[in-house]
Design an enzyme around this catalytic site. Structure first.
Site, short mmCIF file in Angstrom:
data_model
loop_
_atom_site.label_atom_id
_atom_site.label_comp_id
_atom_site.label_asym_id
_atom_site.label_seq_id
_atom_site.Cartn_x
_atom_site.Cartn_y
_atom_site.Cartn_z
N GLY A 139 -24.76 2.10 3.02
CA GLY A 139 -23.91 2.70 1.99
C GLY A 139 -24.32 2.23 0.61
N VAL A 140 -24.94 3.14 -0.16
CA VAL A 140 -25.34 2.74 -1.52
C VAL A 140 -24.52 3.54 -2.54
CG1 VAL A 140 -27.60 1.79 -1.04
CG2 VAL A 140 -27.38 4.26 -1.33
N GLY A 141 -23.20 3.47 -2.36
CA GLY A 141 -22.28 4.11 -3.30
C GLY A 141 -21.95 3.16 -4.44
N ASN A 142 -20.70 3.20 -4.90
CA ASN A 142 -20.31 2.39 -6.06
C ASN A 142 -20.63 0.91 -5.87
OD1 ASN A 142 -19.16 4.42 -7.71
ND2 ASN A 142 -17.37 4.47 -6.39
N VAL A 143 -20.27 0.38 -4.70
CA VAL A 143 -20.49 -1.04 -4.47
C VAL A 143 -21.93 -1.31 -4.03
CG1 VAL A 143 -19.80 -3.04 -3.08
CG2 VAL A 143 -18.07 -1.40 -3.83
N LYS B 296 0.88 -1.17 0.00
CA LYS B 296 0.00 0.00 0.00
C LYS B 296 0.91 1.22 0.00
CE LYS B 296 -4.55 0.75 0.49
NZ LYS B 296 -5.68 -0.11 0.13
P1 NAI Z 1 -18.38 4.93 -2.16
O1 NAI Z 1 -17.65 6.11 -1.61
O2 NAI Z 1 -18.73 4.90 -3.61
O3 NAI Z 1 -19.77 4.72 -1.36
C1 NAI Z 1 -19.85 4.80 0.03
C2 NAI Z 1 -21.28 5.21 0.37
O4 NAI Z 1 -21.41 5.16 1.78
C3 NAI Z 1 -21.62 6.63 -0.06
O5 NAI Z 1 -22.89 6.64 -0.68
C4 NAI Z 1 -21.62 7.42 1.25
O6 NAI Z 1 -22.53 8.49 1.25
C5 NAI Z 1 -22.05 6.36 2.23
N1 NAI Z 1 -21.62 6.58 3.61
C6 NAI Z 1 -20.49 7.16 4.07
N2 NAI Z 1 -20.47 7.12 5.40
C7 NAI Z 1 -21.58 6.48 5.80
C8 NAI Z 1 -22.10 6.11 7.05
N3 NAI Z 1 -21.46 6.37 8.19
N4 NAI Z 1 -23.29 5.43 7.07
C9 NAI Z 1 -23.97 5.18 5.93
N5 NAI Z 1 -23.50 5.50 4.71
C10 NAI Z 1 -22.33 6.15 4.65
O7 NAI Z 1 -17.50 3.66 -1.75
P2 NAI Z 1 -17.51 2.24 -2.43
O8 NAI Z 1 -16.51 2.20 -3.52
O9 NAI Z 1 -18.90 1.84 -2.72
O10 NAI Z 1 -16.92 1.34 -1.26
C11 NAI Z 1 -17.71 1.01 -0.15
C12 NAI Z 1 -16.84 0.32 0.90
O11 NAI Z 1 -16.27 -0.86 0.36
C13 NAI Z 1 -15.67 1.17 1.38
O12 NAI Z 1 -15.45 0.89 2.75
C14 NAI Z 1 -14.49 0.63 0.58
O13 NAI Z 1 -13.26 0.78 1.28
C15 NAI Z 1 -14.85 -0.84 0.47
N6 NAI Z 1 -14.28 -1.49 -0.69
C16 NAI Z 1 -14.56 -1.01 -1.94
C17 NAI Z 1 -14.02 -1.64 -3.05
C18 NAI Z 1 -14.34 -1.17 -4.44
O14 NAI Z 1 -14.04 -1.90 -5.41
N7 NAI Z 1 -14.97 0.00 -4.60
C19 NAI Z 1 -13.11 -2.80 -2.92
C20 NAI Z 1 -12.95 -3.25 -1.56
C21 NAI Z 1 -13.49 -2.60 -0.49
#
Ligand code: NAI
Length: 344
Positions: A175-179, A82
């Site tokens: 969390g309904v972001g990318n994943v 990392k």
């Molecule tokens: P993202 O940033 O696209 O989505 C995160 C979502 O969670 C956002 O909609 C945000 O508003 C929401 N959020 C933030 N804090 C919050 C809280 N306290 N309670 C409820 N919702 C909250 O992130 P992504 O890419 O979807 O990743 C999600 C998680 O998965 C992260 O922890 C990331 O480290 C982990 N991850 C992601 C990978 C990937 O390929 N994107 C790979 C491995 C792990």
């Protein structure tokens, strides 16, 4: 019971630790290559502000160790690494800074960088121009991460005598972001009952409206009734107090470092809540990078993601028969792969 946690980070436990500095670009960075017994160290580049340089170095080493375990547990031929670029001033020439960082990455010869918090595919392109070997430049692996989490959840539900099927289960996604969004769509298509929550409540409500799901306030997570809690937002959402309150039978999601510390896995075990270790469930991202790096196709990607479910099934079965947390089994498995490779 003692948790078989990964070895702690003593002073010499990182295989290679490189400080990178170039005042022309305001570049201050650290590359931590934790272990290369299984192959070159694969792990993201974090661009973040830290209270002091030591905090950034510690985080890089800790996250590099976590990558060693994630890659080993996913049966990949990569070690863990990392890097952290310190966001400690205004950057006038981001492309120049990233190219220069790419030169430092190239010098280690053993670090394969990817996107992490604060970096993008543009940054990876610039690093590659500087000479870094970047396994996957154009791709956003989030959809693969979501697919892997889906298979992990399915395997955990299949192993759970309290639940009949995924389609008849109630899942709470934080969390309904990318994943989380991709995962929610897939689970909804399967017919599962969904409750969504996000600090961005408008985003959660819009998706819930589209999928026929409910929403709740993030503060209500610990006491919300559901079958499966799916953390897909931030780290350390389950501490010992939350673990005592949760009303689900399975925890499985994408968020890294879901537990505030490993001892929380024991509380979940005592409460008969199945915890699918985060690094097993969310390995779809690194699997995606590996498949692209090796120029394999969509079929290979899907079967490699599906294998996450097979791995989860076998970890849960072993944990059940040994009466330990699945975290203990997953750590042991990853550690054994690393130890075996280092003795070859
Ligand atoms: P993202 O940033 O696209 O989505 C995160 C979502 O969670 C956002 O909609 C945000 O508003 C929401 N959020 C933030 N804090 C919050 C809280 N306290 N309670 C409820 N919702 C909250 O992130 P992504 O890419 O979807 O990743 C999600 C998680 O998965 C992260 O922890 C990331 O480290 C982990 N991850 C992601 C990978 C990937 O390929 N994107 C790979 C491995 C792990």
């Amino acid at each position: 019971m003692t948790i078989a946690a990964p070895p702690t980070l003593d002073f010499w436990s990182t295989e290679q630790l490189v400080l990178c500095s170039d005042d022309r670009y305001g570049l201050h960075a650290v590359i931590a290559v934790d272990n290369t017994a299984l192959g070159k160290g694969l792990g993201g580049v974090r661009f973040k502000e830290y209270a002091n340089p030591e905090a950034g170095v510690t985080e890089a080493r800790r996250l590099a160790r976590a990558m060693s375990f994630k890659n080993a547990a996913a049966d990949l031929s990569y070690g863990g690494a990392k890097s952290v670029i310190f966001a400690d001033g205004a950057v006038e020439d981001r492309a120049g800074l990233m190219r220069r960082f790419g030169e430092f990455v190239a010098r280690t010869g053993m670090y394969l960088p990817g996107v992490d918090m604060g970096t993008s595919t543009d940054d990876l392109k610039w690093m590659a121009e500087g000479g870094a070997s970047v396994p996957s430049i154009d791709d956003n692996p989030s959809a693969s991460t979501a697919t892997g989490v889906y298979y992990a959840i399915k395997a955990a539900v299949d192993a759970c005598s309290d639940l009949a099927s995924l389609s008849s289960s109630h899942l709470l996604i934080q969390g309904v972001g990318n994943v989380g969004e991709v995962l929610a769509r897939r689970l909804a298509a399967e017919g599962a009952r969904l409750t969504l929550t996000d600090v961005d409540s408008i985003r959660a409500q819009a998706l819930a409206h589209e999928l026929g799901a409910q929403t709740i306030d993030v503060r209500d997570i610990p006491t919300a009734e559901c079958d499966v809690f799916v953390p897909c937002a931030v780290a350390k959402v389950i501490d010992s107090a939350v673990a005592q309150k949760l009303r689900c039978v399975i925890v499985a999601g994408a968020a890294n470092d879901t537990l505030s510390d490993d001892s929380v896995a024991d509380i979940l075990l005592q409460r008969k809540i199945t915890y699918v270790p985060d690094f097993l469930a969310n390995a779809g991202g690194v699997i995606d990078i590996d498949v692209r790096y090796r120029n394999l196709g969509a079929n290979e990607l899907e079967s490699s993601l599906e294998a996450i479910g097979t791995r989860v099934s076998s970890v849960l079965a072993q944990a059940e028969s040994e009466r330990v947390s699945p975290l203990v089994v997953a750590h042991k498995y990853a550690q054994q792969r690393i130890t075996d490779a280092s003795q070859r």
